[in-house]
Design an enzyme around this catalytic site. Structure first.
Site, mmCIF file in Angstrom:
data_model
loop_
_atom_site.group_PDB
_atom_site.id
_atom_site.type_symbol
_atom_site.label_atom_id
_atom_site.label_comp_id
_atom_site.label_asym_id
_atom_site.label_seq_id
_atom_site.Cartn_x
_atom_site.Cartn_y
_atom_site.Cartn_z
ATOM 1 N N GLU A 162 2.027 -4.982 -3.198
ATOM 2 C CA GLU A 162 3.245 -4.500 -3.850
ATOM 3 C C GLU A 162 3.299 -2.977 -3.847
ATOM 4 O O GLU A 162 4.351 -2.378 -3.585
ATOM 5 C CB GLU A 162 3.309 -5.015 -5.291
ATOM 6 C CG GLU A 162 4.500 -4.523 -6.077
ATOM 7 C CD GLU A 162 4.568 -5.114 -7.476
ATOM 8 O OE1 GLU A 162 5.392 -4.626 -8.279
ATOM 9 O OE2 GLU A 162 3.803 -6.046 -7.769
ATOM 10 N N ARG A 163 2.182 -2.335 -4.119
ATOM 11 C CA ARG A 163 2.169 -0.872 -4.207
ATOM 12 C C ARG A 163 2.346 -0.234 -2.835
ATOM 13 O O ARG A 163 3.070 0.762 -2.691
ATOM 14 C CB ARG A 163 0.880 -0.419 -4.889
ATOM 15 C CG ARG A 163 0.884 -0.714 -6.381
ATOM 16 C CD ARG A 163 -0.476 -0.690 -7.037
ATOM 17 N NE ARG A 163 -0.361 -1.101 -8.437
ATOM 18 C CZ ARG A 163 -1.381 -1.468 -9.210
ATOM 19 N NH1 ARG A 163 -2.617 -1.482 -8.713
ATOM 20 N NH2 ARG A 163 -1.183 -1.837 -10.458
#
Length: 522
Positions: free
Chosen positions: A380-381
């Site tokens: 996600e990051r």
């Protein structure tokens, strides 16, 4: 009309055949037979005009057929599809999607095709749109990555950007319609298993897609897409049962179902270990009570990837991920939260009151939810960093154009040294962040733990987005304080980067932990 497509394909096949007969050097192996194959398969492909290329390819040569097909049979089936590719990059991407065991250079007809590939220009008289994708050598992107981005950019320009202002004003976009368009073209399951409708590519392709999604003229819709493709589904794809993947992952990849991620709560945002929502086992079911906050896609979601406490053990070992259908009794979407940015993305507060869900909906092992979620956070990051690079570059370029033409005190604003020097500094920072992202992605694809680097990239991206948007907005003057320009929207939307998916302070704590400078708890 399909008939016109077939005719067009037959004409192209005739052209190829005639040229092959007249030139022994260009004649493919098995000339007459291969030309008949080209005629037949291109006719079939054109008859299906309008269907996404990836869907046609997958249907034509499925994964299960590979073991049964000989090389020549596979070549014959795919010839008609790759032969009308608009570029060599698209041709390479077609072959990657097919997941064939041999490179395209090994096709008996490849050299012949290379000599004759220019006939594909006859397919359409429409001018090719200028792509944002660079075709030069790249650290991690190949021609296949670029072809994927080019295809996505066409969807963005046609199906999304023309309606952004309308959706921003309504504070909602039609998730089911947009996700179906993206899913039909393969963009919601780029690195997901092919047996569930994914493309089966590595994570670097997700990063390429995230960068291209940055060309959407707002932050809310790319974020919603990211939740669907890269934030709520990695654990299910890795650890879920075949039954769960068929019920939840497959329709999510196809865009038939919208998913949301249920992690944050009123008293537990970045501090994931402190969540209070419980899932108590009772017979063959879990009984869920609690609530989730700031849930992206929450008002439109068909199911939730829910993180809940399934025991009273240690906080890092008592949590589990559960696939939770959103139409079950006891689930209450209490409100759509009004936000200062990310307007077009719906964000919900949700409560659970004795919600009963089968225990078979558990993803992986019970008690492993915290670990699974931490792994999801890494993708996600990195995805979020990739996605924000493009709008940062856009803001810089649009600021350059504006300040070049906007005059003050009888000279363009851009001619002031403080302005063009500042823009040079910001451009440098963006490129440094891009290099960190590509390095992290390459290491992640190779199986290296990139938690530290991903945290650094996320931290830097959030801070740079704030710094860049503030500096550039200042150069726009009064126009920058209106809703009429992209820089003001980016100023509002990008503020979430330092909060969502782990606040800056959490990123610093993770980095300190890897540096062994974080004080131990007393």
């Amino acid at each position: 009309m399909p008939g016109q497509g077939v005719g067009q394909a037959e004409n192209m096949a005739e052209d190829l055949g005639a040229e092959g007969v007249n030139s022994n050097d260009n004649e493919p192996p098995g000339t007459q037979e291969d030309r008949e194959v080209v005629r037949e398969t291109t006719g079939i492909a054109w008859a299906e005009a309008g269907e996404p290329a990836s869907k046609k390819i997958s249907a034509t040569v499925g994964v299960g057929e590979q073991a049964e097909l000989g090389v020549q049979s596979a070549v014959n089936k795919v010839l008609g599809l790759i032969s009308h590719a608009q570029s060599e990059a698209e041709m390479a991407f077609c072959c990657r999607v097919l997941r064939l065991k041999f490179p395209i250079q090994q096709f008996p007809n490849y050299a012949w095709y290379q000599n004759k590939r220019t006939y594909s220009e006859k397919v359409t008289s429409k001018p090719k749109s200028v792509s944002s994708v660079e075709t030069t050598d790249h650290l991690i992107y190949t021609h296949e990555h670029n072809a994927l981005r080019e295809s996505l950019r066409k969807i963005i320009d046609k199906e999304i950007n023309p309606f952004i202002d309308k959706w921003e004003e309504a504070e909602l976009f039609p998730a089911h319609r947009i996700f179906k368009i993206l899913g039909s073209s393969g963009f919601l399951g780029v690195n997901k298993p092919t047996e569930y409708g994914g493309l089966g590519l590595d994570f670097s392709y997700n990063v390429a897609v995230a960068e291209e999604l940055g060309n959407i003229r707002c932050g809310g819709i790319p974020m919603a897409i990211g939740v669907q493709s890269d934030m709520a589904t990695p654990a299910l794809a890795r650890y879920g049962s075949a039954e769960l993947k068929k019920e939840f992952l497959q329709p999510t990849i196809a865009g038939d179902k919208v998913v949301c991620l249920g992690v944050s709560e009123v008293g537990a945002g970045s501090d994931v270990a402190s969540i209070k929502t419980k899932a108590v086992r009772k017979g063959d079911d879990y009984i869920i009570n609690g609530g989730k906050m700031w849930t992206t896609n929450g008002t439109q979601a068909d199911w939730m990837c829910l993180l809940a406490n399934t025991s009273d053990g240690p906080p890092h070992r008592n949590k589990s991920l559960i696939c939770l259908p959103m139409n079950l009794p006891g689930i209450h979407v209490t409100r759509k939260i009004s936000k200062i940015g990310m307007k077009s993305s719906d964000t919900a507060e949700i409560f659970f009151d004795d919600v009963r869900v089968p225990c078979k909906n558990l993803i992986g092992e019970e008690g492993m939810g915290f670990t699974y979620q931490m792994l999801q956070f890494q993708e996600e990051r990195l995805w979020a960093v990739a996605n924000i690079l493009t709008p940062m570059q856009t803001v810089i370029q649009e600021t350059i154009e504006y300040t070049r033409h906007r005059k003050i005190f009888n000279q363009p604003i851009l001619h002031n040294q403080t302005v063009h020097f500042r823009l040079a500094e910001l451009e440098t920072e963006v490129e440094l962040l891009r290099s960190l992202l590509y390095r992290s992605t390459a290491m992640y694809v190779n199986g290296t733990d990139v938690t530290k680097l991903a945290s650094m990239a996320k931290l830097k991206a959030g801070r740079l987005a704030r710094e860049l948007s503030d500096s550039c907005l200042q150069f726009w003057g009064g126009m920058g304080f209106t809703s009429d320009v992209f820089v003001s929207r980016f100023y509002r939307d990008s503020r979430l980067m330092s909060i969502g998916a782990g606040a800056d302070e959490v990123m610093l704590s993770i980095i300190c932990k890897y540096m062994e400078t974080l004080p131990g708890k007393k």
